[in-house]
Design an enzyme around this catalytic site. Sequence first.
Site, PDB file in Angstrom:
ATOM      1  N   LEU A  96      53.743  -0.135  58.253  1.00  0.00           N
ATOM      2  CA  LEU A  96      54.453  -0.633  56.836  1.00  0.00           C
ATOM      3  C   LEU A  96      55.484   0.192  56.313  1.00  0.00           C
ATOM      4  O   LEU A  96      55.431   1.403  56.626  1.00  0.00           O
ATOM      5  CB  LEU A  96      53.267  -0.819  55.891  1.00  0.00           C
ATOM      6  CG  LEU A  96      52.014  -1.830  56.394  1.00  0.00           C
ATOM      7  CD1 LEU A  96      50.903  -1.622  55.348  1.00  0.00           C
ATOM      8  CD2 LEU A  96      52.725  -3.175  56.496  1.00  0.00           C
ATOM      9  N   ASN A 110      43.084   1.667  53.415  1.00  0.00           N
ATOM     10  CA  ASN A 110      43.103   1.854  54.877  1.00  0.00           C
ATOM     11  C   ASN A 110      41.841   2.466  55.258  1.00  0.00           C
ATOM     12  O   ASN A 110      41.471   3.280  54.594  1.00  0.00           O
ATOM     13  CB  ASN A 110      44.189   2.288  55.634  1.00  0.00           C
ATOM     14  CG  ASN A 110      44.275   2.342  57.200  1.00  0.00           C
ATOM     15  OD1 ASN A 110      43.695   1.146  57.606  1.00  0.00           O
ATOM     16  ND2 ASN A 110      44.418   3.264  57.786  1.00  0.00           N
ATOM     17  N   HIS A 112      40.276   4.773  58.746  1.00  0.00           N
ATOM     18  CA  HIS A 112      40.783   5.345  59.735  1.00  0.00           C
ATOM     19  C   HIS A 112      39.605   6.060  60.452  1.00  0.00           C
ATOM     20  O   HIS A 112      38.775   6.791  59.887  1.00  0.00           O
ATOM     21  CB  HIS A 112      41.945   6.435  59.536  1.00  0.00           C
ATOM     22  CG  HIS A 112      42.298   7.020  60.658  1.00  0.00           C
ATOM     23  ND1 HIS A 112      43.311   6.558  61.511  1.00  0.00           N
ATOM     24  CD2 HIS A 112      42.209   8.531  60.973  1.00  0.00           C
ATOM     25  CE1 HIS A 112      43.672   7.426  62.307  1.00  0.00           C
ATOM     26  NE2 HIS A 112      43.010   8.503  62.214  1.00  0.00           N
ATOM     27  N   ASP A 148      48.417   7.309  57.701  1.00  0.00           N
ATOM     28  CA  ASP A 148      47.281   8.237  57.923  1.00  0.00           C
ATOM     29  C   ASP A 148      47.377   9.275  57.003  1.00  0.00           C
ATOM     30  O   ASP A 148      46.571  10.459  57.234  1.00  0.00           O
ATOM     31  CB  ASP A 148      46.741   8.532  59.111  1.00  0.00           C
ATOM     32  CG  ASP A 148      46.541   7.291  60.216  1.00  0.00           C
ATOM     33  OD1 ASP A 148      46.037   6.290  59.569  1.00  0.00           O
ATOM     34  OD2 ASP A 148      46.659   7.264  61.219  1.00  0.00           O
TER      35      ASP A 148
HETATM   36  C1  GRF Z   1      38.489   0.641  63.286  1.00  0.00           C
HETATM   37  O1  GRF Z   1      37.796   1.590  64.078  1.00  0.00           O
HETATM   38  C2  GRF Z   1      39.113   1.144  62.135  1.00  0.00           C
HETATM   39  O2  GRF Z   1      38.748   2.128  61.588  1.00  0.00           O
HETATM   40  C3  GRF Z   1      40.601   1.189  62.865  1.00  0.00           C
HETATM   41  O3  GRF Z   1      40.606   0.084  63.761  1.00  0.00           O
HETATM   42  C4  GRF Z   1      39.383  -0.416  64.029  1.00  0.00           C
HETATM   43  C5  GRF Z   1      39.242  -1.490  63.424  1.00  0.00           C
HETATM   44  O4  GRF Z   1      38.054  -2.356  64.038  1.00  0.00           O
HETATM   45  N1  GRF Z   1      41.784   1.137  61.771  1.00  0.00           N
HETATM   46  P1  GRF Z   1      37.624  -3.512  63.385  1.00  0.00           P
HETATM   47  O5  GRF Z   1      38.712  -4.724  63.627  1.00  0.00           O
HETATM   48  O6  GRF Z   1      37.304  -3.730  61.791  1.00  0.00           O
HETATM   49  O7  GRF Z   1      36.402  -3.987  63.973  1.00  0.00           O
END
Ligand code: GRF
Length: 203
Positions: A96, A110, A112, A148
């Site tokens: 973004l 978010n 991560h 991040d």
């Molecule tokens: C997750 O591991 C999240 O932490 C990362 O991307 C993945 C998305 O998984 N940012 P989902 O689409 O929520 O199953």
Amino acid sequence: MAKKRVAVLISGRGSNMVALTEAAKAKDYPAEIVLVLSNRPDAAGLAHAKNAGIATTIVDHTLFGDDREKFERALDAELAAHKIDLICLAGFMRLLTPWFVTRWNGRMLNIHPALLPQFKGLHTHRRALEAGAKQHGATVHFIVPEMDSGPIVVQEAVPILKGDTEETLARRVLEVEHRIYPQALRLVAEGRVTPAAAGAAAR
Ligand code: GRF
């Protein structure tokens, strides 16, 4: 207090989005998921959201070429149309711009799959294993322009076990993700954690 209106932004599977929508069914949960927005028309999570009776919308980034801000203005218009208070990114695979991040400052989270600030970016499970880390985990954080890097709301560690593969580790981390994302959204929606407070705690 009125429940916060939340949009979950996805690009794929959407399992964290499902965890958030399940949590938000609780009567005392301070947020409701009113919109699931995907930048990819084929995101698997869209079907689940539709089945759950949640409004879905697609803003296909490929239609905007290299113009990221134009794409984001289209996103922003959808968010405004649904009177969104908070955004949860959940596997949303677009970087973004500072314009969008500043606009949603303090109102966008978010998740991560790593113990930030370790292992920013992609392939976190593989990199944690390659680094010989003893533990790994997941982090929910506010979004700032640098990827991040925003103030942490909730973080939980997962031990790395002998014989772990990228897949087994990812599975255990995902269980944690599904638990901590609803916790973090609750804290933020209730106003109990703000970016300033989260940043101060980390210092
Ligand atoms: C997750 O591991 C999240 O932490 C990362 O991307 C993945 C998305 O998984 N940012 P989902 O689409 O929520 O199953």
